[in-house]
Design an enzyme around this catalytic site. Structure first.
Site, PDB file in Angstrom:
ATOM      1  N   ARG A   1     -12.851   8.770 -63.239  1.00 51.37           N
ATOM      2  CA  ARG A   1     -12.172   9.612 -62.248  1.00 51.37           C
ATOM      3  C   ARG A   1     -12.127  11.051 -62.733  1.00 51.37           C
ATOM      4  NH1 ARG A   1      -6.671   6.499 -61.015  1.00 51.37           N
ATOM      5  NH2 ARG A   1      -6.037   8.661 -61.048  1.00 51.37           N
TER       6      ARG A   1
ATOM      7  N   LYS B   1       0.653   0.773 -67.595  1.00 52.05           N
ATOM      8  CA  LYS B   1       1.423   0.071 -66.548  1.00 52.05           C
ATOM      9  C   LYS B   1       0.605  -1.078 -65.957  1.00 52.05           C
ATOM     10  CE  LYS B   1       1.928   3.709 -63.937  1.00 52.05           C
ATOM     11  NZ  LYS B   1       1.246   4.684 -64.805  1.00 52.05           N
TER      12      LYS B   1
ATOM     13  N   ARG C   1      -1.588  16.708 -65.000  1.00 50.56           N
ATOM     14  CA  ARG C   1      -1.102  15.459 -64.390  1.00 50.56           C
ATOM     15  C   ARG C   1       0.142  14.948 -65.105  1.00 50.56           C
ATOM     16  NH1 ARG C   1      -5.348  10.889 -64.534  1.00 50.56           N
ATOM     17  NH2 ARG C   1      -4.123   9.452 -63.276  1.00 50.56           N
TER      18      ARG C   1
ATOM     19  N   ARG D   1     -11.322   5.676 -69.893  1.00 49.26           N
ATOM     20  CA  ARG D   1     -11.068   4.729 -68.799  1.00 49.26           C
ATOM     21  C   ARG D   1     -12.190   4.800 -67.760  1.00 49.26           C
ATOM     22  NH1 ARG D   1      -5.410   4.457 -65.481  1.00 49.26           N
ATOM     23  NH2 ARG D   1      -5.905   6.550 -64.751  1.00 49.26           N
TER      24      ARG D   1
ATOM     25  N   ARG E   1       7.538   6.840 -57.872  1.00 52.54           N
ATOM     26  CA  ARG E   1       7.166   7.910 -58.808  1.00 52.54           C
ATOM     27  C   ARG E   1       8.016   9.151 -58.608  1.00 52.54           C
ATOM     28  NH1 ARG E   1       0.716   7.512 -60.098  1.00 52.54           N
ATOM     29  NH2 ARG E   1       0.559   5.404 -59.356  1.00 52.54           N
TER      30      ARG E   1
HETATM   31  N1  LIG Z   1       3.966   6.067 -55.750  1.00 50.31           N
HETATM   32  C1  LIG Z   1       2.967   6.889 -55.416  1.00 50.31           C
HETATM   33  N2  LIG Z   1       3.235   8.129 -54.922  1.00 50.31           N
HETATM   34  C2  LIG Z   1       2.266   8.971 -54.560  1.00 50.31           C
HETATM   35  N3  LIG Z   1       0.946   8.689 -54.681  1.00 50.31           N
HETATM   36  C3  LIG Z   1       0.612   7.478 -55.170  1.00 50.31           C
HETATM   37  C4  LIG Z   1       1.592   6.516 -55.551  1.00 50.31           C
HETATM   38  N4  LIG Z   1       0.971   5.407 -56.013  1.00 50.31           N
HETATM   39  C5  LIG Z   1      -0.343   5.656 -55.929  1.00 50.31           C
HETATM   40  N5  LIG Z   1      -0.571   6.905 -55.426  1.00 50.31           N
HETATM   41  C6  LIG Z   1      -1.879   7.533 -55.156  1.00 50.31           C
HETATM   42  O1  LIG Z   1      -2.905   6.552 -55.364  1.00 50.31           O
HETATM   43  C7  LIG Z   1      -3.778   6.912 -56.447  1.00 50.31           C
HETATM   44  C8  LIG Z   1      -4.151   5.667 -57.250  1.00 50.31           C
HETATM   45  O2  LIG Z   1      -2.962   5.123 -57.798  1.00 50.31           O
HETATM   46  P1  LIG Z   1      -2.943   3.998 -58.912  1.00 50.31           P
HETATM   47  O3  LIG Z   1      -1.518   3.691 -59.192  1.00 50.31           O
HETATM   48  O4  LIG Z   1      -3.891   2.914 -58.564  1.00 50.31           O
HETATM   49  O5  LIG Z   1      -3.614   4.588 -60.166  1.00 50.31           O
HETATM   50  P2  LIG Z   1      -3.416   5.775 -61.070  1.00 50.31           P
HETATM   51  O6  LIG Z   1      -3.417   7.087 -60.347  1.00 50.31           O
HETATM   52  O7  LIG Z   1      -4.546   5.531 -61.975  1.00 50.31           O
HETATM   53  O8  LIG Z   1      -2.097   5.591 -61.817  1.00 50.31           O
HETATM   54  P3  LIG Z   1      -1.865   6.456 -63.033  1.00 50.31           P
HETATM   55  O9  LIG Z   1      -2.019   7.903 -62.546  1.00 50.31           O
HETATM   56  O10 LIG Z   1      -0.479   6.137 -63.431  1.00 50.31           O
HETATM   57  O11 LIG Z   1      -2.910   6.085 -64.018  1.00 50.31           O
HETATM   58  C9  LIG Z   1      -2.995   7.972 -57.199  1.00 50.31           C
HETATM   59  O12 LIG Z   1      -3.829   8.870 -57.888  1.00 50.31           O
HETATM   60  C10 LIG Z   1      -2.226   8.674 -56.064  1.00 50.31           C
HETATM   61  O13 LIG Z   1      -3.085   9.543 -55.345  1.00 50.31           O
HETATM   62  N1  LIG Z   2      -7.194   1.948 -76.710  1.00 49.25           N
HETATM   63  C1  LIG Z   2      -6.268   1.382 -75.926  1.00 49.25           C
HETATM   64  N2  LIG Z   2      -6.449   1.406 -74.604  1.00 49.25           N
HETATM   65  C2  LIG Z   2      -5.496   0.812 -73.829  1.00 49.25           C
HETATM   66  C3  LIG Z   2      -4.350   0.181 -74.369  1.00 49.25           C
HETATM   67  N3  LIG Z   2      -3.595  -0.301 -73.342  1.00 49.25           N
HETATM   68  C4  LIG Z   2      -4.254   0.020 -72.200  1.00 49.25           C
HETATM   69  N4  LIG Z   2      -5.415   0.674 -72.487  1.00 49.25           N
HETATM   70  C5  LIG Z   2      -6.434   1.240 -71.603  1.00 49.25           C
HETATM   71  O1  LIG Z   2      -5.952   2.538 -71.245  1.00 49.25           O
HETATM   72  C6  LIG Z   2      -6.260   2.852 -69.891  1.00 49.25           C
HETATM   73  C7  LIG Z   2      -4.957   3.062 -69.116  1.00 49.25           C
HETATM   74  O2  LIG Z   2      -4.280   1.823 -68.966  1.00 49.25           O
HETATM   75  P1  LIG Z   2      -3.733   1.374 -67.529  1.00 49.25           P
HETATM   76  O3  LIG Z   2      -3.186  -0.003 -67.673  1.00 49.25           O
HETATM   77  O4  LIG Z   2      -4.760   1.658 -66.487  1.00 49.25           O
HETATM   78  O5  LIG Z   2      -2.511   2.423 -67.399  1.00 49.25           O
HETATM   79  P2  LIG Z   2      -1.757   3.025 -66.138  1.00 49.25           P
HETATM   80  O6  LIG Z   2      -2.499   4.254 -65.740  1.00 49.25           O
HETATM   81  O7  LIG Z   2      -0.390   3.333 -66.678  1.00 49.25           O
HETATM   82  O8  LIG Z   2      -1.734   1.936 -65.087  1.00 49.25           O
HETATM   83  C8  LIG Z   2      -7.089   1.689 -69.365  1.00 49.25           C
HETATM   84  O9  LIG Z   2      -8.450   2.022 -69.535  1.00 49.25           O
HETATM   85  C9  LIG Z   2      -6.660   0.513 -70.266  1.00 49.25           C
HETATM   86  O10 LIG Z   2      -7.694  -0.446 -70.392  1.00 49.25           O
HETATM   87  C10 LIG Z   2      -4.204   0.182 -75.815  1.00 49.25           C
HETATM   88  O11 LIG Z   2      -3.243  -0.340 -76.386  1.00 49.25           O
HETATM   89  N5  LIG Z   2      -5.186   0.787 -76.517  1.00 49.25           N
END
Ligand SMILES: Nc1ncnc2c1ncn2[C@@H]1O[C@H](COP(=O)(O)OP(=O)(O)OP(=O)(O)O)[C@@H](O)[C@H]1O
Ligand SMILES: Nc1nc2c(ncn2[C@@H]2O[C@H](COP(=O)(O)OP(=O)(O)O)[C@@H](O)[C@H]2O)c(=O)[nH]1
Length: 223
Positions: A159, A18, A170, A126, A92
């Site tokens: 993380r 995303k 998750r 990541r 979400r």
């Molecule tokens: N829409 C939401 N509802 C509830 N908690 C949220 C929301 N967006 C973010 N958070 C909280 O903020 C933290 C960081 O969110 P962020 O979207 O930056 O990354 P993320 O957790 O890495 O996303 P993803 O889990 O999709 O990779 C989440 O782990 C959660 O605790």
């Molecule tokens: N190997 C690989 N890694 C990717 C690709 N697209 C995204 N990533 C990596 O996968 C991880 C998750 O992507 P991110 O954009 O943070 O996803 P989000 O959690 O949905 O926001 C990050 O470390 C990105 O750099 C892909 O096509 N291939």
């Protein structure tokens, strides 16, 4: 061509890309990317009442309760009435989607589908810069210097909830919460789903969809 004031949402499980896709859309189409995670980090830093409420959840990698995150995100959207935007990480849950509708119904929803094994591999590779939320990947977009943020030179961390043992739980929680959100947007005819294991392969399709709605400000990017 549809409305030029486009309000779009990107949905997908943790690790589905995303953030990566939103960055590209923002660059190519000049949309402002509004990230709920980023707003949360700013609230945490500001240390107000909402920030204090949210802190305990964010630190444990848990979803922040709907009423807390909704307050934060809707306050930001209200500042941007009449402007185009791209929401990353919100809504979400169905409660969040309903709160969003009270401000503005999204015109376009992009949903990313990536196989579980791929998500697990990506998340375990990541690395993040906690202060800014900048994201790197050992294989896909490594930092210039191993273990260090490109812009600040500060250390990157992995993380706790990106470790393989935490990822399955998750993803289960994500699916459960996201299902009614997708059903809502599907029933409205605004949901567009993209499946694949590589962001670079999904991207041209996302780009083409956006081009059918608004003109790009930069030509298509490959990465
Ligand atoms: N829409 C939401 N509802 C509830 N908690 C949220 C929301 N967006 C973010 N958070 C909280 O903020 C933290 C960081 O969110 P962020 O979207 O930056 O990354 P993320 O957790 O890495 O996303 P993803 O889990 O999709 O990779 C989440 O782990 C959660 O605790
Ligand atoms: N190997 C690989 N890694 C990717 C690709 N697209 C995204 N990533 C990596 O996968 C991880 C998750 O992507 P991110 O954009 O943070 O996803 P989000 O959690 O949905 O926001 C990050 O470390 C990105 O750099 C892909 O096509 N291939």
């Amino acid at each position: 061509m549809a409305s030029k004031v486009l309000r779009a949402v990107v949905l997908g499980p943790p690790g589905s890309g995303k953030g990566t896709v939103c960055e590209r859309i923002a660059r190519s189409f000049g949309l402002q990317r509004l990230s709920s995670g980023r707003f949360l980090r700013e609230s945490l830093r500001a240390g107000g009442e909402v920030g204090v409420l949210a802190k305990q959840y964010v630190e444990r990698g848990l979803l922040v309760p709907d009423h807390v995150i909704t307050r934060i995100v809707t306050a930001e959207l209200e500042k941007r009435q009449g402007e185009p935007w791209l929401l990353d990480g919100f809504p979400r849950t169905l409660g969040q989607a309903e709160a969003l509708d009270r401000i503005c119904e999204p015109d376009l929803v992009i949903s990313l589908h990536v196989p579980f094994e791929t998500l697990k591999d990506r998340l375990s590779a990541r690395w993040v810069h906690p202060a800014s939320g900048r994201v790197y990947n050992r294989d896909f977009n490594p930092p210039h210097v191993h273990g260090v943020d490109d812009l600040t030179g500060e250390p990157l961390v992995q993380r706790e909830d990106d470790k393989p043992e935490a990822v399955a739980a998750r993803l289960r929680k994500y699916k459960e919460a996201a299902k009614p959100v997708m059903e809502l947007y599907r029933s409205r005819g605004v949901l567009h789903s993209f499946s694949g294991t590589e962001t670079n392969k999904i991207w041209p399709y996302v780009y083409a969809l956006l081009c059918s709605k608004i003109p790009p400000v930069h030509a298509e990017e490959e990465d």
